[in-house]
Design a protein around this motif. Structure first.
Motif, PDB file in Angstrom:
ATOM      1  N   MET A   1      17.080  49.054  -7.067  1.00  0.00           N
ATOM      2  CA  MET A   1      18.367  48.441  -7.354  1.00  0.00           C
ATOM      3  C   MET A   1      18.164  46.965  -7.627  1.00  0.00           C
ATOM      4  O   MET A   1      17.270  46.353  -7.106  1.00  0.00           O
ATOM      5  N   TRP A   2      18.997  46.418  -8.393  1.00  0.00           N
ATOM      6  CA  TRP A   2      18.808  45.034  -8.809  1.00  0.00           C
ATOM      7  C   TRP A   2      19.731  44.092  -8.066  1.00  0.00           C
ATOM      8  O   TRP A   2      20.602  44.498  -7.310  1.00  0.00           O
ATOM      9  N   ALA A   3      19.558  42.830  -8.291  1.00  0.00           N
ATOM     10  CA  ALA A   3      20.234  41.783  -7.524  1.00  0.00           C
ATOM     11  C   ALA A   3      21.742  41.796  -7.686  1.00  0.00           C
ATOM     12  O   ALA A   3      22.460  41.332  -6.808  1.00  0.00           O
ATOM     13  N   ALA A   4      22.254  42.330  -8.784  1.00  0.00           N
ATOM     14  CA  ALA A   4      23.701  42.298  -9.018  1.00  0.00           C
ATOM     15  C   ALA A   4      24.468  43.074  -7.954  1.00  0.00           C
ATOM     16  O   ALA A   4      25.630  42.788  -7.700  1.00  0.00           O
ATOM     17  N   GLN A   5      23.852  44.033  -7.319  1.00  0.00           N
ATOM     18  CA  GLN A   5      24.574  44.785  -6.299  1.00  0.00           C
ATOM     19  C   GLN A   5      24.959  43.891  -5.124  1.00  0.00           C
ATOM     20  O   GLN A   5      25.956  44.136  -4.472  1.00  0.00           O
ATOM     21  N   HIS A   6      24.176  42.864  -4.871  1.00  0.00           N
ATOM     22  CA  HIS A   6      24.512  41.936  -3.794  1.00  0.00           C
ATOM     23  C   HIS A   6      25.592  40.960  -4.249  1.00  0.00           C
ATOM     24  O   HIS A   6      26.356  40.463  -3.440  1.00  0.00           O
ATOM     25  N   GLU A   7      25.638  40.700  -5.544  1.00  0.00           N
ATOM     26  CA  GLU A   7      26.615  39.767  -6.078  1.00  0.00           C
ATOM     27  C   GLU A   7      27.940  40.448  -6.407  1.00  0.00           C
ATOM     28  O   GLU A   7      28.974  39.803  -6.402  1.00  0.00           O
ATOM     29  N   ALA A   8      27.893  41.738  -6.700  1.00  0.00           N
ATOM     30  CA  ALA A   8      29.101  42.467  -7.086  1.00  0.00           C
ATOM     31  C   ALA A   8      29.239  43.705  -6.196  1.00  0.00           C
ATOM     32  O   ALA A   8      28.592  44.715  -6.430  1.00  0.00           O
ATOM     33  N   PRO A   9      30.068  43.634  -5.168  1.00  0.00           N
ATOM     34  CA  PRO A   9      30.205  44.764  -4.249  1.00  0.00           C
ATOM     35  C   PRO A   9      30.633  46.053  -4.945  1.00  0.00           C
ATOM     36  O   PRO A   9      30.288  47.136  -4.500  1.00  0.00           O
ATOM     37  N   ILE A  10      31.366  45.927  -6.049  1.00  0.00           N
ATOM     38  CA  ILE A  10      31.796  47.133  -6.739  1.00  0.00           C
ATOM     39  C   ILE A  10      30.589  47.909  -7.273  1.00  0.00           C
ATOM     40  O   ILE A  10      30.607  49.134  -7.329  1.00  0.00           O
ATOM     41  N   TYR A  11      29.528  47.205  -7.661  1.00  0.00           N
ATOM     42  CA  TYR A  11      28.326  47.876  -8.148  1.00  0.00           C
ATOM     43  C   TYR A  11      27.718  48.734  -7.037  1.00  0.00           C
ATOM     44  O   TYR A  11      27.349  49.886  -7.270  1.00  0.00           O
ATOM     45  N   SER A  12      27.613  48.191  -5.847  1.00  0.00           N
ATOM     46  CA  SER A  12      27.080  48.954  -4.715  1.00  0.00           C
ATOM     47  C   SER A  12      27.931  50.180  -4.438  1.00  0.00           C
ATOM     48  O   SER A  12      27.416  51.270  -4.176  1.00  0.00           O
ATOM     49  N   ARG A  13      29.228  50.033  -4.521  1.00  0.00           N
ATOM     50  CA  ARG A  13      30.130  51.164  -4.282  1.00  0.00           C
ATOM     51  C   ARG A  13      29.962  52.236  -5.363  1.00  0.00           C
ATOM     52  O   ARG A  13      29.939  53.430  -5.054  1.00  0.00           O
ATOM     53  N   LEU A  14      29.835  51.810  -6.606  1.00  0.00           N
ATOM     54  CA  LEU A  14      29.620  52.773  -7.685  1.00  0.00           C
ATOM     55  C   LEU A  14      28.316  53.538  -7.492  1.00  0.00           C
ATOM     56  O   LEU A  14      28.248  54.743  -7.730  1.00  0.00           O
ATOM     57  N   ILE A  15      27.268  52.849  -7.071  1.00  0.00           N
ATOM     58  CA  ILE A  15      25.986  53.516  -6.827  1.00  0.00           C
ATOM     59  C   ILE A  15      26.133  54.532  -5.700  1.00  0.00           C
ATOM     60  O   ILE A  15      25.614  55.640  -5.795  1.00  0.00           O
ATOM     61  N   GLN A  16      26.846  54.172  -4.664  1.00  0.00           N
ATOM     62  CA  GLN A  16      27.065  55.110  -3.562  1.00  0.00           C
ATOM     63  C   GLN A  16      27.841  56.339  -4.026  1.00  0.00           C
ATOM     64  O   GLN A  16      27.533  57.462  -3.636  1.00  0.00           O
ATOM     65  N   GLU A  17      28.836  56.134  -4.873  1.00  0.00           N
ATOM     66  CA  GLU A  17      29.684  57.240  -5.315  1.00  0.00           C
ATOM     67  C   GLU A  17      29.038  58.077  -6.420  1.00  0.00           C
ATOM     68  O   GLU A  17      29.154  59.296  -6.412  1.00  0.00           O
ATOM     69  N   ARG A  18      28.407  57.416  -7.378  1.00  0.00           N
ATOM     70  CA  ARG A  18      27.924  58.104  -8.584  1.00  0.00           C
ATOM     71  C   ARG A  18      26.407  58.169  -8.703  1.00  0.00           C
ATOM     72  O   ARG A  18      25.900  58.870  -9.564  1.00  0.00           O
ATOM     73  N   GLY A  19      25.690  57.412  -7.916  1.00  0.00           N
ATOM     74  CA  GLY A  19      24.245  57.346  -8.053  1.00  0.00           C
ATOM     75  C   GLY A  19      23.860  56.201  -8.967  1.00  0.00           C
ATOM     76  O   GLY A  19      24.692  55.625  -9.658  1.00  0.00           O
ATOM     77  N   ASP A  20      22.582  55.881  -8.970  1.00  0.00           N
ATOM     78  CA  ASP A  20      22.080  54.764  -9.780  1.00  0.00           C
ATOM     79  C   ASP A  20      21.723  55.296 -11.163  1.00  0.00           C
ATOM     80  O   ASP A  20      20.578  55.638 -11.455  1.00  0.00           O
ATOM     81  N   ILE A  21      22.718  55.376 -12.026  1.00  0.00           N
ATOM     82  CA  ILE A  21      22.558  55.962 -13.352  1.00  0.00           C
ATOM     83  C   ILE A  21      21.499  55.221 -14.182  1.00  0.00           C
ATOM     84  O   ILE A  21      20.644  55.868 -14.789  1.00  0.00           O
ATOM     85  N   PRO A  22      21.501  53.884 -14.231  1.00  0.00           N
ATOM     86  CA  PRO A  22      20.444  53.210 -15.001  1.00  0.00           C
ATOM     87  C   PRO A  22      19.035  53.585 -14.522  1.00  0.00           C
ATOM     88  O   PRO A  22      18.147  53.805 -15.344  1.00  0.00           O
ATOM     89  N   ALA A  23      18.840  53.704 -13.226  1.00  0.00           N
ATOM     90  CA  ALA A  23      17.518  54.087 -12.710  1.00  0.00           C
ATOM     91  C   ALA A  23      17.184  55.526 -13.094  1.00  0.00           C
ATOM     92  O   ALA A  23      16.039  55.837 -13.442  1.00  0.00           O
ATOM     93  N   GLN A  24      18.177  56.406 -13.082  1.00  0.00           N
ATOM     94  CA  GLN A  24      17.944  57.796 -13.477  1.00  0.00           C
ATOM     95  C   GLN A  24      17.597  57.897 -14.958  1.00  0.00           C
ATOM     96  O   GLN A  24      16.700  58.654 -15.345  1.00  0.00           O
ATOM     97  N   VAL A  25      18.304  57.145 -15.785  1.00  0.00           N
ATOM     98  CA  VAL A  25      18.024  57.151 -17.227  1.00  0.00           C
ATOM     99  C   VAL A  25      16.628  56.596 -17.489  1.00  0.00           C
ATOM    100  O   VAL A  25      15.871  57.141 -18.294  1.00  0.00           O
TER     101      VAL A  25
END
Length: 63
Positions: A1-25
């Motif tokens: 996961m990248w640094a933006a998850q610490h800067e944008a809480p919504i990103y962390s929530r999306l990863i929790q709900e949907r998974g880390d799509i960029p990493a999967q791709v």
């Protein structure tokens, strides 16, 4: 996961709900490249022609 998850809480929530799509791709793309390299080896380097290429037209017209 990248640094933006610490800067944008919504990103962390999306990863929790949907998974880390960029990493999967990224992982799927890397696997596809490995598969292609296995079934389609890199082409051999082209050999240089033994005869020089014909000269370009000088622009002079002949009738």
């Amino acid at each position: 996961m990248w640094a933006a998850q610490h800067e944008a809480p919504i990103y962390s929530r999306l990863i929790q709900e949907r998974g880390d799509i960029p990493a999967q791709v990224r992982a799927a793309a890397e696997q596809t490249l490995r598969d292609l390299e296995r079934v389609m080896p890199a082409p051999l380097p082209r050999q240089q022609p033994s005869q020089p290429a014909p000269a370009l037209h000088s622009g002079a017209r002949t009738l």
